[in-house]
Scaffold this motif. Structure first.
Motif, PDB file in Angstrom:
ATOM      1  N   ARG A  87       0.864  -1.176   0.000  1.00  0.00           N
ATOM      2  CA  ARG A  87       0.000   0.000   0.000  1.00  0.00           C
ATOM      3  C   ARG A  87       0.906   1.233   0.000  1.00  0.00           C
ATOM      4  O   ARG A  87       1.465   1.589   1.037  1.00  0.00           O
ATOM      5  CB  ARG A  87      -0.911   0.010   1.231  1.00  0.00           C
ATOM      6  N   HIS A  88       1.048   1.879  -1.153  1.00  0.00           N
ATOM      7  CA  HIS A  88       2.055   2.929  -1.309  1.00  0.00           C
ATOM      8  C   HIS A  88       1.447   4.319  -1.526  1.00  0.00           C
ATOM      9  O   HIS A  88       2.183   5.284  -1.731  1.00  0.00           O
ATOM     10  CB  HIS A  88       2.959   2.598  -2.506  1.00  0.00           C
ATOM     11  N   GLU A  89       0.131   4.431  -1.451  1.00  0.00           N
ATOM     12  CA  GLU A  89      -0.529   5.670  -1.866  1.00  0.00           C
ATOM     13  C   GLU A  89      -0.388   6.821  -0.873  1.00  0.00           C
ATOM     14  O   GLU A  89      -0.485   7.980  -1.275  1.00  0.00           O
ATOM     15  CB  GLU A  89      -2.022   5.401  -2.104  1.00  0.00           C
ATOM     16  N   THR A  90      -0.193   6.529   0.407  1.00  0.00           N
ATOM     17  CA  THR A  90      -0.283   7.599   1.411  1.00  0.00           C
ATOM     18  C   THR A  90       1.035   7.944   2.100  1.00  0.00           C
ATOM     19  O   THR A  90       1.096   8.960   2.791  1.00  0.00           O
ATOM     20  CB  THR A  90      -1.313   7.232   2.503  1.00  0.00           C
ATOM     21  N   VAL A  91       2.077   7.141   1.934  1.00  0.00           N
ATOM     22  CA  VAL A  91       3.323   7.460   2.651  1.00  0.00           C
ATOM     23  C   VAL A  91       3.951   8.752   2.129  1.00  0.00           C
ATOM     24  O   VAL A  91       4.699   9.418   2.857  1.00  0.00           O
ATOM     25  CB  VAL A  91       4.329   6.292   2.583  1.00  0.00           C
ATOM     26  N   GLY A  92       3.647   9.142   0.906  1.00  0.00           N
ATOM     27  CA  GLY A  92       4.120  10.426   0.398  1.00  0.00           C
ATOM     28  C   GLY A  92       3.497  11.589   1.152  1.00  0.00           C
ATOM     29  O   GLY A  92       4.146  12.614   1.394  1.00  0.00           O
ATOM     30  N   ILE A  93       2.232  11.440   1.544  1.00  0.00           N
ATOM     31  CA  ILE A  93       1.588  12.469   2.370  1.00  0.00           C
ATOM     32  C   ILE A  93       2.302  12.576   3.707  1.00  0.00           C
ATOM     33  O   ILE A  93       2.580  13.673   4.200  1.00  0.00           O
ATOM     34  CB  ILE A  93       0.097  12.147   2.566  1.00  0.00           C
ATOM     35  N   ASP A  94       2.622  11.422   4.299  1.00  0.00           N
ATOM     36  CA  ASP A  94       3.385  11.419   5.556  1.00  0.00           C
ATOM     37  C   ASP A  94       4.694  12.179   5.409  1.00  0.00           C
ATOM     38  O   ASP A  94       5.079  12.955   6.285  1.00  0.00           O
ATOM     39  CB  ASP A  94       3.702   9.979   5.976  1.00  0.00           C
ATOM     40  N   LEU A  95       5.376  11.933   4.312  1.00  0.00           N
ATOM     41  CA  LEU A  95       6.679  12.556   4.100  1.00  0.00           C
ATOM     42  C   LEU A  95       6.568  14.075   4.092  1.00  0.00           C
ATOM     43  O   LEU A  95       7.348  14.775   4.751  1.00  0.00           O
ATOM     44  CB  LEU A  95       7.275  12.072   2.773  1.00  0.00           C
ATOM     45  N   VAL A  96       5.589  14.584   3.361  1.00  0.00           N
ATOM     46  CA  VAL A  96       5.397  16.036   3.308  1.00  0.00           C
ATOM     47  C   VAL A  96       4.995  16.565   4.678  1.00  0.00           C
ATOM     48  O   VAL A  96       5.525  17.566   5.168  1.00  0.00           O
ATOM     49  CB  VAL A  96       4.337  16.399   2.252  1.00  0.00           C
ATOM     50  N   ALA A  97       4.051  15.873   5.313  1.00  0.00           N
ATOM     51  CA  ALA A  97       3.524  16.343   6.603  1.00  0.00           C
ATOM     52  C   ALA A  97       4.621  16.485   7.644  1.00  0.00           C
ATOM     53  O   ALA A  97       4.657  17.478   8.397  1.00  0.00           O
ATOM     54  CB  ALA A  97       2.446  15.382   7.106  1.00  0.00           C
ATOM     55  N   MET A  98       5.517  15.520   7.717  1.00  0.00           N
ATOM     56  CA  MET A  98       6.553  15.559   8.742  1.00  0.00           C
ATOM     57  C   MET A  98       7.477  16.761   8.565  1.00  0.00           C
ATOM     58  O   MET A  98       8.045  17.261   9.535  1.00  0.00           O
ATOM     59  CB  MET A  98       7.350  14.255   8.725  1.00  0.00           C
ATOM     60  N   CYS A  99       7.622  17.221   7.347  1.00  0.00           N
ATOM     61  CA  CYS A  99       8.479  18.387   7.085  1.00  0.00           C
ATOM     62  C   CYS A  99       7.718  19.701   7.245  1.00  0.00           C
ATOM     63  O   CYS A  99       8.172  20.608   7.949  1.00  0.00           O
ATOM     64  CB  CYS A  99       9.065  18.306   5.676  1.00  0.00           C
ATOM     65  N   VAL A 100       6.568  19.820   6.592  1.00  0.00           N
ATOM     66  CA  VAL A 100       5.888  21.125   6.575  1.00  0.00           C
ATOM     67  C   VAL A 100       5.280  21.477   7.930  1.00  0.00           C
ATOM     68  O   VAL A 100       5.196  22.654   8.291  1.00  0.00           O
ATOM     69  CB  VAL A 100       4.824  21.198   5.458  1.00  0.00           C
ATOM     70  N   ASN A 101       4.863  20.472   8.703  1.00  0.00           N
ATOM     71  CA  ASN A 101       4.367  20.770  10.047  1.00  0.00           C
ATOM     72  C   ASN A 101       5.473  21.326  10.935  1.00  0.00           C
ATOM     73  O   ASN A 101       5.202  22.088  11.873  1.00  0.00           O
ATOM     74  CB  ASN A 101       3.773  19.514  10.690  1.00  0.00           C
ATOM     75  N   ASP A 102       6.708  20.942  10.655  1.00  0.00           N
ATOM     76  CA  ASP A 102       7.845  21.505  11.401  1.00  0.00           C
ATOM     77  C   ASP A 102       8.117  22.954  11.005  1.00  0.00           C
ATOM     78  O   ASP A 102       8.621  23.735  11.815  1.00  0.00           O
ATOM     79  CB  ASP A 102       9.106  20.669  11.170  1.00  0.00           C
ATOM     80  N   LEU A 103       7.817  23.305   9.766  1.00  0.00           N
ATOM     81  CA  LEU A 103       8.034  24.688   9.319  1.00  0.00           C
ATOM     82  C   LEU A 103       7.021  25.642   9.931  1.00  0.00           C
ATOM     83  O   LEU A 103       7.366  26.737  10.384  1.00  0.00           O
ATOM     84  CB  LEU A 103       7.944  24.778   7.792  1.00  0.00           C
ATOM     85  N   VAL A 104       5.757  25.231   9.957  1.00  0.00           N
ATOM     86  CA  VAL A 104       4.704  26.166  10.356  1.00  0.00           C
ATOM     87  C   VAL A 104       4.791  26.522  11.834  1.00  0.00           C
ATOM     88  O   VAL A 104       4.291  27.567  12.257  1.00  0.00           O
ATOM     89  CB  VAL A 104       3.319  25.592   9.985  1.00  0.00           C
ATOM     90  N   VAL A 105       5.452  25.696  12.654  1.00  0.00           N
ATOM     91  CA  VAL A 105       5.536  26.019  14.079  1.00  0.00           C
ATOM     92  C   VAL A 105       6.374  27.277  14.318  1.00  0.00           C
ATOM     93  O   VAL A 105       6.298  27.872  15.397  1.00  0.00           O
ATOM     94  CB  VAL A 105       6.094  24.847  14.915  1.00  0.00           C
TER      95      VAL A 105
END
Length: 364
Positions: A87-105
């Motif tokens: 199941r490979h469809e959503t790990v790309g979302i995880d990848l972005v989330a882990m980075c951009v959530n760190d920026l917005v803080v």
């Protein structure tokens, strides 16, 4: 195919493809993901994939005196579940989330993203699904996917394995940088609910599941209508647009993205030394997934709070007069907002996160 010298002896010839690297497959992947990358275009980023470097125009994005903020991260061993359950469809979302959530803080708006995909032998279909997930995450965060690297490295990875890394850059006007320095006793602490485990603690999760002899296709104990692997691959929530809206609605003094280290380790990163976060666990329920794992694995309350987000993926600190306006802005953006505590005074040597109360699903 062998060639022959003038003496008639065979001479071995080598091609890159013989070693396991297929340049044509890589080129095909770039062509396949082009539409996904173009769907993330935004002001400041207009170039196509394929150049030696990605370009971004800060002036076109409307910044006058910006500070750049950069973050890099991966998905961790959550990838093992994606690979083993195909199941490979959503790990790309995880990848972005882990980075951009760190920026917005820090008050930064994510501007652009680059990915690194490494594998033993490129499977264009699987890789395209991953990158399409990355593009979906970028659209959700409002940032452009301006480039990346696909590395085919035979002998470095097992058959079918791959790894991901992400790199995000954002910008914040110098006078709007959020650094937590103005946090003081009496401020309110708001929590935004998570979508599950996000992308942390999966080594523990996988070890426990292996010890229980469960498979990824088994019915999920905490979500019976889904296979276990699918439930555990629920992607990390991206909080960027809602947090940016909150900053426009009122003064946000500090934010903490709750990742590895959980509530106990991440909140202190944004607090002054003389303050402590006093969290009331009775204000929210432990998610069913973490209740199941915590109970079945006999985890203590503090171990849960040090390992997982415990249902709160982002924490905001605001003054009392801004709490209602910020909460309303977050709710308008689709967030579930919980008033989880307050900032108190801290004496030297005391803990900087204090847990009290007893919410639903929490161990004693």
């Amino acid at each position: 195919m062998a060639q022959y010298s003038n003496s008639g002896d065979a001479i071995n010839t080598y091609t890159y493809k013989d070693s396991g690297v297929d340049i044509e497959a890589g080129d095909a992947l770039v062509r396949a993901i082009g539409p996904a990358a173009r769907s993330t275009r935004r002001s400041g980023a207009d170039s196509d994939l394929g150049g030696f470097g990605g370009l971004f125009d800060l002036a076109a994005a409307g910044y006058r005196d910006p500070l750049l903020v950069a973050a890099t991260d991966g998905v961790g061993t959550k990838l093992r579940i994606a690979i083993d359950s195909d199941r490979h469809e959503t790990v790309g979302i995880d990848l972005v989330a882990m980075c951009v959530n760190d920026l917005v803080v820090q008050g930064a708006e994510p501007l652009f993203f680059l990915d690194y995909f490494a594998t033993s032998k490129l499977d264009p279909e699987h890789a395209a699904k991953v990158v399409e997930g990355i593009a979906a995450g970028c659209r959700d965060a409002g940032c452009a996917l301006i480039g990346g690297e696909t590395a085919e490295m035979p002998g470095m990875y097992g058959a079918g394995d791959y790894d991901l890394a992400g790199f995000a850059v954002g910008a914040v006007e110098r006078d709007r940088l959020i650094d937590g320095r103005t946090v003081k006793p009496g401020d309110s602490i708001l929590g935004l609910t998570s979508s599950g485990f996000h992308s942390n603690g999966y080594s523990l999760i996988r070890k426990f599941i292996a010890d229980q002899n469960l498979s990824w296709d088994d019915p999920c104990p905490f979500e019976p209508d889904a296979p276990l692997g699918q439930a555990l691959l629920t992607p990390t929530r991206i909080y960027v647009k809602s947090c940016l809206a909150a900053m426009r609605a009122g003064t946000v003094k500090a934010l903490a993205h709750i990742t590895g280290g959980g509530l106990l380790e991440n909140i202190p990163r944004v607090l002054p030394e003389n303050t402590a976060a006093e969290l009331d666990l009775s204000t929210w329920s432990l998610p069913a997934s973490m209740n199941w794992l915590g109970t079945a694995a006999n985890m203590t309350r503090d171990e849960l709070a040090r390992t997982f987000n415990c249902g709160i993926g982002m924490v905001l600190v605001v003054s009392g007069e801004d709490r209602d306006a910020v909460s309303q802005a977050l709710s308008n953006m689709g967030e579930t907002v919980v008033d989880i505590g307050r900032i108190g005074e801290r004496q030297s040597g005391d803990a900087q996160v204090v847990l009290s109360g007893q919410g639903d699903g929490w161990p004693e």
